[in-house]
Scaffold this motif. Sequence first.
Motif, PDB file in Angstrom:
ATOM      1  N   MET A  73       4.049  30.115  22.959  1.00  0.00           N
ATOM      2  CA  MET A  73       4.154  30.797  21.694  1.00  0.00           C
ATOM      3  C   MET A  73       5.550  30.517  21.125  1.00  0.00           C
ATOM      4  SD  MET A  73       3.723  34.869  20.836  1.00  0.00           S
ATOM      5  CE  MET A  73       2.207  35.014  21.685  1.00  0.00           C
ATOM      6  N   ASN A  74       5.595  29.996  19.899  1.00  0.00           N
ATOM      7  CA  ASN A  74       6.891  29.658  19.312  1.00  0.00           C
ATOM      8  C   ASN A  74       7.568  30.902  18.735  1.00  0.00           C
ATOM      9  OD1 ASN A  74       5.448  30.178  17.020  1.00  0.00           O
ATOM     10  ND2 ASN A  74       5.472  28.086  16.254  1.00  0.00           N
ATOM     11  N   THR A  75       8.819  30.742  18.332  1.00  0.00           N
ATOM     12  CA  THR A  75       9.603  31.885  17.864  1.00  0.00           C
ATOM     13  C   THR A  75       9.091  32.445  16.534  1.00  0.00           C
ATOM     14  OG1 THR A  75      11.183  30.373  16.836  1.00  0.00           O
ATOM     15  CG2 THR A  75      11.692  31.152  19.047  1.00  0.00           C
ATOM     16  N   GLU A  76       8.532  31.592  15.699  1.00  0.00           N
ATOM     17  CA  GLU A  76       8.001  32.088  14.424  1.00  0.00           C
ATOM     18  C   GLU A  76       6.821  33.017  14.665  1.00  0.00           C
ATOM     19  OE1 GLU A  76       6.009  30.440  10.308  1.00  0.00           O
ATOM     20  OE2 GLU A  76       7.221  29.075  11.513  1.00  0.00           O
ATOM     21  N   MET A  77       5.976  32.662  15.594  1.00  0.00           N
ATOM     22  CA  MET A  77       4.818  33.499  15.913  1.00  0.00           C
ATOM     23  C   MET A  77       5.265  34.819  16.544  1.00  0.00           C
ATOM     24  SD  MET A  77       1.696  33.623  15.615  1.00  0.00           S
ATOM     25  CE  MET A  77       0.076  33.761  16.244  1.00  0.00           C
ATOM     26  N   LYS A  78       6.270  34.764  17.413  1.00  0.00           N
ATOM     27  CA  LYS A  78       6.791  35.986  18.017  1.00  0.00           C
ATOM     28  C   LYS A  78       7.386  36.904  16.951  1.00  0.00           C
ATOM     29  CE  LYS A  78       7.992  34.163  22.546  1.00  0.00           C
ATOM     30  NZ  LYS A  78       9.088  33.855  23.468  1.00  0.00           N
ATOM     31  N   GLY A  79       8.081  36.325  15.999  1.00  0.00           N
ATOM     32  CA  GLY A  79       8.652  37.108  14.915  1.00  0.00           C
ATOM     33  C   GLY A  79       7.588  37.772  14.069  1.00  0.00           C
ATOM     34  N   MET A  80       6.528  37.036  13.767  1.00  0.00           N
ATOM     35  CA  MET A  80       5.437  37.599  12.968  1.00  0.00           C
ATOM     36  C   MET A  80       4.730  38.730  13.727  1.00  0.00           C
ATOM     37  SD  MET A  80       5.477  36.257  10.105  1.00  0.00           S
ATOM     38  CE  MET A  80       4.054  35.881   9.146  1.00  0.00           C
ATOM     39  N   LEU A  81       4.537  38.558  15.031  1.00  0.00           N
ATOM     40  CA  LEU A  81       3.913  39.611  15.829  1.00  0.00           C
ATOM     41  C   LEU A  81       4.807  40.850  15.913  1.00  0.00           C
ATOM     42  CD1 LEU A  81       2.253  37.591  18.727  1.00  0.00           C
ATOM     43  CD2 LEU A  81       1.125  38.804  16.859  1.00  0.00           C
ATOM     44  N   ALA A  82       6.119  40.644  16.038  1.00  0.00           N
ATOM     45  CA  ALA A  82       7.045  41.780  16.065  1.00  0.00           C
ATOM     46  C   ALA A  82       7.029  42.519  14.731  1.00  0.00           C
ATOM     47  CB  ALA A  82       8.455  41.297  16.393  1.00  0.00           C
ATOM     48  N   LEU A  83       7.000  41.781  13.640  1.00  0.00           N
ATOM     49  CA  LEU A  83       6.942  42.393  12.325  1.00  0.00           C
ATOM     50  C   LEU A  83       5.643  43.162  12.127  1.00  0.00           C
ATOM     51  CD1 LEU A  83       8.319  42.709   9.585  1.00  0.00           C
ATOM     52  CD2 LEU A  83       7.205  40.601   8.882  1.00  0.00           C
ATOM     53  N   LEU A  84       4.551  42.578  12.525  1.00  0.00           N
ATOM     54  CA  LEU A  84       3.253  43.243  12.423  1.00  0.00           C
ATOM     55  C   LEU A  84       3.213  44.506  13.284  1.00  0.00           C
ATOM     56  CD1 LEU A  84       0.343  43.157  11.323  1.00  0.00           C
ATOM     57  CD2 LEU A  84      -0.257  41.855  13.373  1.00  0.00           C
ATOM     58  N   GLY A  85       3.766  44.425  14.468  1.00  0.00           N
ATOM     59  CA  GLY A  85       3.810  45.591  15.348  1.00  0.00           C
ATOM     60  C   GLY A  85       4.630  46.735  14.766  1.00  0.00           C
ATOM     61  N   SER A  86       5.769  46.401  14.169  1.00  0.00           N
ATOM     62  CA  SER A  86       6.595  47.458  13.582  1.00  0.00           C
ATOM     63  C   SER A  86       5.924  48.073  12.364  1.00  0.00           C
ATOM     64  CB  SER A  86       7.976  46.918  13.219  1.00  0.00           C
ATOM     65  OG  SER A  86       7.881  45.972  12.178  1.00  0.00           O
ATOM     66  N   VAL A  87       5.237  47.268  11.573  1.00  0.00           N
ATOM     67  CA  VAL A  87       4.521  47.804  10.413  1.00  0.00           C
ATOM     68  C   VAL A  87       3.400  48.737  10.865  1.00  0.00           C
ATOM     69  CG1 VAL A  87       2.990  47.176   8.521  1.00  0.00           C
ATOM     70  CG2 VAL A  87       5.111  45.929   8.862  1.00  0.00           C
ATOM     71  N   ILE A  88       2.670  48.351  11.878  1.00  0.00           N
ATOM     72  CA  ILE A  88       1.581  49.193  12.386  1.00  0.00           C
ATOM     73  C   ILE A  88       2.133  50.475  12.994  1.00  0.00           C
ATOM     74  CG2 ILE A  88      -0.192  49.352  14.179  1.00  0.00           C
ATOM     75  CD1 ILE A  88      -0.788  46.380  13.608  1.00  0.00           C
ATOM     76  N   LEU A  89       3.210  50.357  13.767  1.00  0.00           N
ATOM     77  CA  LEU A  89       3.785  51.525  14.429  1.00  0.00           C
ATOM     78  C   LEU A  89       4.290  52.544  13.423  1.00  0.00           C
ATOM     79  CD1 LEU A  89       4.638  52.847  17.121  1.00  0.00           C
ATOM     80  CD2 LEU A  89       6.823  51.695  16.829  1.00  0.00           C
ATOM     81  N   PHE A  90       5.099  52.102  12.474  1.00  0.00           N
ATOM     82  CA  PHE A  90       5.686  53.046  11.531  1.00  0.00           C
ATOM     83  C   PHE A  90       4.746  53.375  10.376  1.00  0.00           C
ATOM     84  CE2 PHE A  90       9.463  51.686  13.812  1.00  0.00           C
ATOM     85  CZ  PHE A  90      10.002  52.919  14.116  1.00  0.00           C
ATOM     86  N   GLY A  91       3.758  52.552  10.115  1.00  0.00           N
ATOM     87  CA  GLY A  91       2.749  52.884   9.122  1.00  0.00           C
ATOM     88  C   GLY A  91       1.799  53.952   9.623  1.00  0.00           C
ATOM     89  N   SER A  92       1.522  53.923  10.900  1.00  0.00           N
ATOM     90  CA  SER A  92       0.642  54.941  11.474  1.00  0.00           C
ATOM     91  C   SER A  92       1.340  56.295  11.553  1.00  0.00           C
ATOM     92  CB  SER A  92       0.166  54.506  12.851  1.00  0.00           C
ATOM     93  OG  SER A  92       1.251  54.402  13.743  1.00  0.00           O
TER      94      SER A  92
END
Length: 70
Positions: A1-20
Amino acid sequence: MNTEMKGMLALLGSVILFGSYAIVVRAIVGEVPPMFLLFIRMSTASICFLPFFLKAAPWKKPQFKNLALI
């Protein structure tokens, strides 16, 4: 998994966490004090950042004393 994909997953995770959080607050705001909800939110964020803090080991750096005083 490249760094761009890791960054996108981290961003998605933070949006889901704080959006919920908004959904949870609306559901239980009448039963739990707001300061307790804030405490839970900040505790969760601190626990999420703890591995990064421990990996960086800022207490081993010479400027840590100056930063700690700020």
